[in-house]
Design an enzyme around this catalytic site. Sequence first.
Site, PDB file in Angstrom:
ATOM      1  N   GLY A   1       0.815  -1.208   0.000  1.00 24.00           N
ATOM      2  CA  GLY A   1       0.000   0.000   0.000  1.00 24.00           C
ATOM      3  C   GLY A   1       0.844   1.251   0.000  1.00 24.00           C
ATOM      4  O   GLY A   1       1.824   1.344   0.753  1.00 24.00           O
TER       5      GLY A   1
ATOM      6  N   CYS B   1      -7.754  13.607  -0.122  1.00 28.91           N
ATOM      7  CA  CYS B   1      -8.603  14.650   0.456  1.00 28.91           C
ATOM      8  C   CYS B   1      -8.670  15.894  -0.426  1.00 28.91           C
ATOM      9  O   CYS B   1      -9.559  16.737  -0.265  1.00 28.91           O
ATOM     10  CB  CYS B   1      -8.094  15.041   1.842  1.00 28.91           C
ATOM     11  SG  CYS B   1      -8.077  13.692   3.024  1.00 28.91           S
TER      12      CYS B   1
ATOM     13  N   SER C   1      -1.157  -9.802  15.395  1.00 28.52           N
ATOM     14  CA  SER C   1      -0.977 -11.010  16.211  1.00 28.52           C
ATOM     15  C   SER C   1       0.220 -11.834  15.743  1.00 28.52           C
ATOM     16  O   SER C   1       0.659 -12.745  16.442  1.00 28.52           O
ATOM     17  CB  SER C   1      -2.244 -11.870  16.170  1.00 28.52           C
ATOM     18  OG  SER C   1      -2.566 -12.213  14.823  1.00 28.52           O
TER      19      SER C   1
END
Length: 443
Positions: free
Chosen positions: A7, A42, A269
Amino acid sequence: MRTVIVGSGAGGLTTASTIRKYDKDMEIVVITMDRHVAYSPCAIPYVIEGEIKSFEDIIMHTPEDYKKERNIDIITKAKVVDVNSKENKVVYEKDGEKFELDYNYLVLATGGTPFVPPIEGKDLEGVFTVRTVEDGMKIDEYAKKSNSVVVAGAGAIGLEMAYAFKKRGLDVTVVEMAPQVLPRALDPDMAEKVKEYLEKEGIKIILNKPVEKIVGKDKVEGVVVDNKVIEADMVIMATGVRPNIELAKKAGCEIGKWAIKVDEKMQTSIPNIYAVGDCVEVVDFVTKQVTMSPFGTTAVRQGKVAAKNIVGIKAEFNPVLNAMVSKIGDLEIGGVGLSALSANQNGIPIVIGRCKALTRARYYPGGKPIEIKMIFDKDKRVVGCQIVGGERVAERIDAMSIAIFKGVKADELANMEFCYAPPVSMVNEPLALAAEDALEKFD
């Protein structure tokens, strides 16, 4: 040592740049489905509106910049399709081929996916979501041959887009299934002021109704709301974002109530897998409950925390206040912490302080109205604030973020020292006046 980051949004690229700041030798590879990186989603409404000249202006860096200046490799237009956390490998597809990459650390910055309700007509030509620069470019081109638009969703992006289209001369209708605009950010009474402003600007607002279906043969011709057809050439689905957690599931990471579960180090985790941005859950500072924080500012802070822990520097991510601000035309809107609505839903007794004032001394030209709603708990601590006004909203929301985080009480806020000069403020700071108003209501 290699860190692979999936990403290229604010969280992913901040993680990459921060790792490089502290570790000059780590190999860093970012894999993204986007063609463009380091841009501001934005800013898309403001390019559509014309306040920003072009989409090129909101792209801050290229993949080549990252390689040349920071020795960070970015693989664009590629999709990570699998994660083998036992063997520390990711598999990605690019140009129809599959590639495998080992990692020592993996950072999931997979963001969110626009949520489009499963309604009839959602795949027609002229239906858009607002997430990437490419989305913005397509919307910009389509708007040039359109006369009317329906915006589904009255969150900040939806309203900013609605105003942008109105400024371009389109007929605009906003449809929101909640009973108010900005339902996540404002209480109904403050939201009403935003609605009134938009309606004054000529934007039609329909509340408490969903878009039932989109009609048209090959392209959009209208939408059905409350069994009535509203004519439209294009539809913007600003109906929210869902966390993209598929890779986390494949990796075997624990999933929480809504998104990836992480600790204060942004660690999942699985010890060598971290996650940041819209794909993770966070903790609300006031309620201590799990929530979401889909803001670029949150992603940046999380990226810094994850990166520091990866390179061996202790860092923790604080619970969130979800401070937000938006500018729609001449109106600025901000909120932070609990609303009265959310306080009631969480069973928190509150007292509300209000203030209506001007942003400058009343005799100084150009002063604009500003209205403040401040929320205090039973111990007089400020836990939330909403502001609607013509200017100077963002810095007041920032001040209230600090106040909430530090547990400032109403009497402290009312007696706090604030700066004053006629061109920029009143001698009585409106934040202090709102706190004074609340003090009079405590037993």
